[in-house]
Design a protein around this motif. Structure first.
Motif, PDB file in Angstrom:
ATOM      1  N   GLU A  44       0.600  -1.658  -0.179  1.00 44.50           N
ATOM      2  CA  GLU A  44       0.106  -0.450   0.209  1.00 44.50           C
ATOM      3  C   GLU A  44       1.084   1.354   0.077  1.00 44.50           C
ATOM      4  O   GLU A  44       1.023   2.188  -0.688  1.00 44.50           O
ATOM      5  CB  GLU A  44      -1.087  -0.059   1.067  1.00 44.50           C
ATOM      6  CG  GLU A  44      -1.893  -0.787   1.098  1.00 44.50           C
ATOM      7  CD  GLU A  44      -2.250  -1.127   2.227  1.00 44.50           C
ATOM      8  OE1 GLU A  44      -2.304  -0.561   3.170  1.00 44.50           O
ATOM      9  OE2 GLU A  44      -3.531  -2.408   2.532  1.00 44.50           O
ATOM     10  N   LYS A  45       1.886   0.912   0.502  1.00 47.09           N
ATOM     11  CA  LYS A  45       2.599   2.362   0.638  1.00 47.09           C
ATOM     12  C   LYS A  45       3.884   2.389  -0.369  1.00 47.09           C
ATOM     13  O   LYS A  45       3.519   3.902  -1.276  1.00 47.09           O
ATOM     14  CB  LYS A  45       3.367   2.305   1.882  1.00 47.09           C
ATOM     15  CG  LYS A  45       4.827   3.671   2.707  1.00 47.09           C
ATOM     16  CD  LYS A  45       5.116   3.287   4.054  1.00 47.09           C
ATOM     17  CE  LYS A  45       5.978   4.998   4.160  1.00 47.09           C
ATOM     18  NZ  LYS A  45       6.620   5.165   5.262  1.00 47.09           N
ATOM     19  N   TYR A  46       4.157   1.401  -0.974  1.00 49.68           N
ATOM     20  CA  TYR A  46       4.962   1.918  -1.923  1.00 49.68           C
ATOM     21  C   TYR A  46       5.215   1.790  -2.900  1.00 49.68           C
ATOM     22  O   TYR A  46       5.788   1.703  -3.856  1.00 49.68           O
ATOM     23  CB  TYR A  46       6.536   1.146  -1.154  1.00 49.68           C
ATOM     24  CG  TYR A  46       7.192   1.440  -0.304  1.00 49.68           C
ATOM     25  CD1 TYR A  46       7.601   3.083   0.143  1.00 49.68           C
ATOM     26  CD2 TYR A  46       7.213   0.654   1.453  1.00 49.68           C
ATOM     27  CE1 TYR A  46       8.343   3.457   0.879  1.00 49.68           C
ATOM     28  CE2 TYR A  46       7.708   1.305   2.011  1.00 49.68           C
ATOM     29  CZ  TYR A  46       8.561   2.349   2.479  1.00 49.68           C
ATOM     30  OH  TYR A  46       8.945   3.252   3.316  1.00 49.68           O
ATOM     31  N   GLN A  52       4.279  -2.950 -11.505  1.00 45.66           N
ATOM     32  CA  GLN A  52       5.325  -4.501 -13.034  1.00 45.66           C
ATOM     33  C   GLN A  52       6.626  -4.243 -12.227  1.00 45.66           C
ATOM     34  O   GLN A  52       7.809  -4.416 -12.442  1.00 45.66           O
ATOM     35  CB  GLN A  52       5.074  -3.168 -14.678  1.00 45.66           C
ATOM     36  CG  GLN A  52       4.174  -3.825 -15.363  1.00 45.66           C
ATOM     37  CD  GLN A  52       3.510  -5.509 -15.131  1.00 45.66           C
ATOM     38  OE1 GLN A  52       4.964  -5.880 -15.133  1.00 45.66           O
ATOM     39  NE2 GLN A  52       2.261  -5.337 -14.890  1.00 45.66           N
ATOM     40  N   HIS A  53       6.238  -3.442 -11.211  1.00 46.81           N
ATOM     41  CA  HIS A  53       8.031  -3.572 -10.331  1.00 46.81           C
ATOM     42  C   HIS A  53       8.602  -4.280  -9.641  1.00 46.81           C
ATOM     43  O   HIS A  53       7.709  -5.401  -9.043  1.00 46.81           O
ATOM     44  CB  HIS A  53       8.373  -1.886  -9.113  1.00 46.81           C
ATOM     45  CG  HIS A  53       9.412  -1.633  -8.589  1.00 46.81           C
ATOM     46  ND1 HIS A  53       9.394  -2.313  -7.836  1.00 46.81           N
ATOM     47  CD2 HIS A  53       9.956  -0.201  -9.173  1.00 46.81           C
ATOM     48  CE1 HIS A  53      10.720  -1.753  -7.290  1.00 46.81           C
ATOM     49  NE2 HIS A  53      11.263  -0.419  -8.496  1.00 46.81           N
ATOM     50  N   GLU A  54       9.796  -4.600 -10.291  1.00 55.41           N
ATOM     51  CA  GLU A  54       9.993  -6.263  -8.999  1.00 55.41           C
ATOM     52  C   GLU A  54       9.988  -6.017  -8.097  1.00 55.41           C
ATOM     53  O   GLU A  54       9.390  -7.920  -7.543  1.00 55.41           O
ATOM     54  CB  GLU A  54      11.404  -6.277  -9.893  1.00 55.41           C
ATOM     55  CG  GLU A  54      12.809  -7.550  -9.171  1.00 55.41           C
ATOM     56  CD  GLU A  54      13.698  -7.981  -9.902  1.00 55.41           C
ATOM     57  OE1 GLU A  54      14.337  -8.877  -9.569  1.00 55.41           O
ATOM     58  OE2 GLU A  54      14.323  -6.876 -10.094  1.00 55.41           O
ATOM     59  N   THR A  55      10.570  -5.672  -7.192  1.00 53.16           N
ATOM     60  CA  THR A  55      10.219  -5.450  -5.872  1.00 53.16           C
ATOM     61  C   THR A  55       8.553  -5.634  -5.715  1.00 53.16           C
ATOM     62  O   THR A  55       8.677  -6.690  -4.527  1.00 53.16           O
ATOM     63  CB  THR A  55      10.551  -4.500  -5.072  1.00 53.16           C
ATOM     64  OG1 THR A  55      12.351  -4.424  -5.208  1.00 53.16           O
ATOM     65  CG2 THR A  55      10.423  -4.419  -3.300  1.00 53.16           C
ATOM     66  N   CYS A  56       7.545  -4.967  -6.062  1.00 52.81           N
ATOM     67  CA  CYS A  56       6.168  -4.688  -5.837  1.00 52.81           C
ATOM     68  C   CYS A  56       6.248  -6.368  -6.204  1.00 52.81           C
ATOM     69  O   CYS A  56       5.012  -6.985  -5.379  1.00 52.81           O
ATOM     70  CB  CYS A  56       5.977  -3.661  -6.355  1.00 52.81           C
ATOM     71  SG  CYS A  56       6.240  -2.394  -5.948  1.00 52.81           S
TER      72      CYS A  56
END
Length: 77
Positions: A44-46, A52-56
């Motif tokens: 929710e925060k980041y 599509q972000h790898e960490t997400c």
């Protein structure tokens, strides 16, 4: 004036492309700046709008995997 236009556009593009998503060593146990955080809170925060972000993606997959486990360690279906 024309000489400054291109560098300003490039600088704005670089600033706008920063993702501000911190890296996560263990997506099952998230710690940001020494503070533990739940996977849901991290997403929710980041990761709002950054599907599509790898960490997400890594944190989301870990959250799904963790939600299918029971407390006894047996996978629920």
């Amino acid at each position: 004036m024309k000489n400054l236009f291109f560098p300003i556009i490039v600088a704005l593009a670089v600033i706008g492309c920063s993702d501000n998503v911190p890296s996560v060593q263990d997506p099952h146990n998230i710690v940001i700046s020494g503070t533990p955080m739940t996977q849901q809170a991290f997403l929710e925060k980041y990761c709002a709008g950054k599907t599509q972000h790898e960490t997400c993606i890594k944190v989301y997959r870990a959250m799904i995997a963790d939600s299918t486990k029971s407390k006894s360690g047996v996978v629920r279906f």
